[in-house]
Design an enzyme around this catalytic site. Structure first.
Site, PDB file in Angstrom:
ATOM      1  N   PHE A   1      58.265  43.076  84.328  1.00  0.00           N
ATOM      2  CA  PHE A   1      59.643  43.452  84.666  1.00  0.00           C
ATOM      3  C   PHE A   1      60.609  42.271  84.580  1.00  0.00           C
ATOM      4  O   PHE A   1      61.775  42.401  84.905  1.00  0.00           O
ATOM      5  CB  PHE A   1      59.685  44.085  86.061  1.00  0.00           C
ATOM      6  CG  PHE A   1      58.869  45.351  86.121  1.00  0.00           C
ATOM      7  CD1 PHE A   1      59.201  46.438  85.323  1.00  0.00           C
ATOM      8  CD2 PHE A   1      57.750  45.435  86.930  1.00  0.00           C
ATOM      9  CE1 PHE A   1      58.439  47.599  85.341  1.00  0.00           C
ATOM     10  CE2 PHE A   1      56.976  46.590  86.955  1.00  0.00           C
ATOM     11  CZ  PHE A   1      57.323  47.676  86.158  1.00  0.00           C
TER      12      PHE A   1
ATOM     13  N   GLU B   1      55.289  23.768  82.169  1.00  0.00           N
ATOM     14  CA  GLU B   1      55.575  23.517  83.589  1.00  0.00           C
ATOM     15  C   GLU B   1      54.403  22.860  84.321  1.00  0.00           C
ATOM     16  O   GLU B   1      53.780  23.464  85.195  1.00  0.00           O
ATOM     17  CB  GLU B   1      55.962  24.814  84.284  1.00  0.00           C
ATOM     18  CG  GLU B   1      57.224  25.423  83.712  1.00  0.00           C
ATOM     19  CD  GLU B   1      57.719  26.619  84.499  1.00  0.00           C
ATOM     20  OE1 GLU B   1      56.908  27.258  85.190  1.00  0.00           O
ATOM     21  OE2 GLU B   1      58.919  26.918  84.421  1.00  0.00           O
TER      22      GLU B   1
ATOM     23  N   GLU C   1      64.360  27.217  79.610  1.00  0.00           N
ATOM     24  CA  GLU C   1      64.164  28.590  80.093  1.00  0.00           C
ATOM     25  C   GLU C   1      65.171  28.906  81.183  1.00  0.00           C
ATOM     26  O   GLU C   1      65.406  28.083  82.074  1.00  0.00           O
ATOM     27  CB  GLU C   1      62.790  28.744  80.763  1.00  0.00           C
ATOM     28  CG  GLU C   1      61.599  28.782  79.885  1.00  0.00           C
ATOM     29  CD  GLU C   1      60.329  29.035  80.732  1.00  0.00           C
ATOM     30  OE1 GLU C   1      60.416  29.628  81.820  1.00  0.00           O
ATOM     31  OE2 GLU C   1      59.266  28.614  80.272  1.00  0.00           O
TER      32      GLU C   1
HETATM   33  C1  GAL Z   1      58.714  30.055  84.162  1.00  0.00           C
HETATM   34  C2  GAL Z   1      57.524  30.043  83.243  1.00  0.00           C
HETATM   35  C3  GAL Z   1      57.532  31.248  82.338  1.00  0.00           C
HETATM   36  C4  GAL Z   1      57.791  32.495  83.132  1.00  0.00           C
HETATM   37  C5  GAL Z   1      59.057  32.344  83.892  1.00  0.00           C
HETATM   38  C6  GAL Z   1      59.414  33.549  84.720  1.00  0.00           C
HETATM   39  O1  GAL Z   1      58.581  29.229  85.250  1.00  0.00           O
HETATM   40  O2  GAL Z   1      57.494  28.890  82.443  1.00  0.00           O
HETATM   41  O3  GAL Z   1      56.309  31.325  81.668  1.00  0.00           O
HETATM   42  O4  GAL Z   1      56.714  32.719  83.994  1.00  0.00           O
HETATM   43  O5  GAL Z   1      58.929  31.260  84.773  1.00  0.00           O
HETATM   44  O6  GAL Z   1      60.597  33.332  85.423  1.00  0.00           O
END
Ligand code: GAL
Length: 682
Positions: free
Chosen positions: A346, A143, A296
């Site tokens: 969490f 990111e 993700e």
């Molecule tokens: C994303 C990030 C992850 C984690 C996730 C939590 O933006 O790439 O490492 O932090 O958010 O929602």
């Protein structure tokens, strides 16, 4: 193969757990994991000393289990030793505070020491794993978006500005530095935007965000090139993240990655989550110009302000398949196993604290099975005849102070337009003003469609019957001309307020708003009248204007709706102009969701654009990708959906025709060849 899996952080766990992880992954049908995203301090425990033993073992273990790897370069989170050795590599805020380690993303992308350290660890990983049989994809960094205002950034910013503007006279002109005596007479006088006394110069802020996007891209490209050299056959990506704070122009980055990968965390829980998911999927597909990858999303608990929200049963599956329907090459999550500690302890995971005997893991098993079953048919394209314009610099320009209303919200406005079309069941793409909008030469390969180099995404503007612009504040002459051509050739253009107002430097196009489109719209806006929060203005079709109103004069356009209240009573509010073989609509007031939907349905009907599945129950969403028809039932009862033709349930393999019943909160995926799918999008 569809990708199914997520971030896996074995360095957080004793090695004895790893075989259980792999066994559970196999049980769930996981096909790929992102590995090592935050593993730098383990892989390089001190500068120049590398320890790859654990990574070797987990790579082999995953490979033996038949699980592929998206191997990350861990450069988003430099280890503490880096900070002490290279304090100048830490980011400095606009207030002049140098941050320290203790979280993540504590680096300055313009610091040579950081860039060198990032190259070193990426080179080591490339040398060791570029030909590992488990490696499916390189996942560079995480990111990109970190912001820094230090002196090293200042000097990189100045070099970027010199390239962009050529000389100081051009910069002074572009930034309107005559206002408030800001004229620069030496490059050394230019700083990154830092805490200042009152409103900063918006052009300065806008250029800084463009610079940061390019500077971060430079860091990505540097790693990409050395990974590619190690093995050109392995595709390379980085995960894009959306957010108003992110100074990354993803539409421009998209051509630098082998597959666009996107993190998307819809947070709405009030029934808008589905629309938000659809928006994220469509925008990602636009950036990619086709297939992309959901890298993700949250398997369960969603961050909402003040309280996390647990997903309702079935939502994980429904939303994940929605991304696939909208062009994703699978569904991946943050993360595999919920951690015992750390900042995000969490945050939800596929294997939660309670272990695999849980609703989320059971749902994941079912989803893995479904993805495997539909994978052979899921590579097709999504077709749309409507496109919404998206422009990151316009978003940035509308985030400053000094704007006519504090509630101007670019993202909310574009999402509302997308939601209106979504609710109508009309498939929608996104298109992007070309690089000419930032004053640079356009990329080779962008010159497609009637929009030419001036519009990118998919095939330029050529596939579309309707283009909608919402808050597309900045526009170049070239992009405006391409839209004019699009309308002249028979296209339908819908322009809302705050679009086409300024040139790419943020300077107003004079003579009446929206300067870029006055001729094609046949209107001239002579006054903005933002509405006070909570107030509305009556329109003569019975609807209400919200947030915004304007004094519009027609110059050739017909008035379709008039204001019916306030000092604007009787003045044009919504207009329609014939221009060449096409039609251009101007929508001056803000509208609520229903009014906007009705208006866009009217435009669609005129343009001959129909919903994908007319007559579907309102709680059912239909998406077509290739020959697959996805039916999502977002309602709380079973839904009967009349089918346009016959096909095969892609999961059960049973023949379907006439109608199907989609269970409450469920999804049905139907393999329906084009000849059967009679109701085309137009
Ligand atoms: C994303 C990030 C992850 C984690 C996730 C939590 O933006 O790439 O490492 O932090 O958010 O929602």
């Amino acid at each position: 193969m569809l990708f199914f899996g997520g971030d896996y952080n074995p360095e957080q766990w004793p090695e004895q757990i790893w075989p259980e992880d792999v066994a559970l992954m196999r049980q769930a049908g996981v096909t790929i994991v992102s590995l090592g995203v935050f593993a730098w301090s383990h892989l390089e425990p001190e500068e120049g000393r590398f320890e790859f033993g654990r990574l070797d073992r987990i790579m082999d273990l995953l490979h033996d289990g038949g699980i592929r790897v998206a191997l990350a370069t861990p450069t988003a989170s430099p280890p503490p030793w880096f900070t002490l050795a290279h304090p100048e590599g830490l980011p400095v805020t606009a207030d002049g505070v140098r941050l320290t380690h203790g979280s993540r993303d504590t680096y300055c992308v313009s610091a040579p020491a950081y860039r060198a350290a990032a190259r070193t660890i990426a080179t080591e990983l490339a040398a060791r794993y570029a030909r590992h049989p488990a490696l499916a994809l390189w996942h560079v960094h995480n990111e990109y978006g970190t912001d820094c205002r230090c002196d090293l950034t200042a000097s990189a910013f100045r070099s970027w500005l010199e390239k962009r503007h050529g000389d100081l006279d051009a910069l002074n002109e572009s930034w309107t530095t005559a206002f408030w005596s800001q004229r620069y007479s030496d490059w050394a006088q230019i700083m990154p935007p830092r805490a200042t006394q009152y409103l900063p110069n918006p052009a300065h802020v806008l250029d800084f965000r463009r610079f940061l996007s390019d500077e971060l891209l430079g860091a990505f490209v540097e790693q990409r090139d050395l990974l590619r050299e190690a093995n050109p056959a392995v595709p390379i990506t980085t995960n894009f993240v959306q957010g108003g704070w992110v100074s990354v122009d993803h539409a421009r980055w998209a051509s630098e990655v082998d597959i666009v990968a996107v993190d998307h965390y819809p947070a709405a829980v009030d029934g808008r989550g589905e629309a938000e998911t659809a928006f994220g999927g469509d925008l990602a597909r636009g950036w990619a110009g086709g297939e992309w990858l959901l890298m993700e999303t949250a398997p369960n608990l969603i961050y909402t302000p003040g309280r996390m929200h647990a997903k309702e049963p079935g939502r994980l599956t429904r939303h994940s398949l929605n991304y696939v329907a909208r062009g994703s090459r699978g569904a991946m999550y943050f993360q595999w196993r919920q951690p015992r500690g750390g900042a995000e302890l969490f945050h939800s995971a596929l294997v939660p604290h309670a272990g695999p005997d849980t609703p989320v893991f059971r749902e994941a098993i079912g989803l893995g099975r479904t993805l495997k079953t539909i994978a052979p048919y899921a590579g097709g394209e999504v077709e749309a005849r409507v496109a919404i314009g998206w422009d990151a610099p316009s978003w940035w320009a509308l985030q400053g102070g000094g704007l006519p209303a504090a509630d101007i919200d670019y993202l909310a406005a574009v999402q509302q337009t997308h939601r209106a079309l979504y609710r109508s069941g009309i498939p929608t793409d996104f298109v992007f003003p070309g690089r000419t909008d930032s004053g640079e030469a356009s990329r080779a390969g962008d010159a497609v469609g009637s929009g030419g180099a001036a519009w990118v995404g998919g095939a330029g503007l050529r596939p579309y019957k309707i283009v909608v612009l919402t808050h597309l504040f900045l526009i170049s002459d070239e992009s405006a001309a391409a839209l004019r051509e699009f309308v002249a050739a028979g296209g339908h253009l819908v322009v809302g307020h705050l679009s086409g107002i300024a040139d790419p430097a943020g300077r107003i196009r004079l003579g009446g708003y929206p300067g870029a489109f006055r001729d094609v719209l046949g209107v001239r806006v002579v006054e903005w009248r933002p509405l006070a929060p909570g107030t509305t203005i009556a329109l003569d079709d019975g609807e209400q204007g919200v947030r915004w109103s304007e004094r519009v004069e027609t110059a050739g356009a017909e008035t379709v709706v008039r204001y019916a209240g306030d000092v604007l009573a009787g003045a044009p509010a919504i207009t329609r102009n014939r221009f060449g073989a096409g039609v251009a609509w101007y929508v001056s007031p803000g509208l609520d969701d229903d009014a906007l939907r009705r208006l866009l349905e009217r435009v669609a009907a005129e343009a001959g654009v129909t919903p994908l599945l007319p007559g579907r129950p309102p709680e059912v969403e239909a998406v077509r990708r290739g020959e697959l028809l996805f039916l999502f039932n977002h309602g709380s009862g079973p839904a009967v959906v009349a089918l346009p033709g016959s096909g095969t349930n892609a999961v059960t393999k049973r023949a379907v025709s006439e109608s199907v019943t989609v269970p409450a909160g469920g999804v049905m995926v139907i393999n329906m060849p084009d000849r059967e799918f009679k109701s085309r999008t137009g």
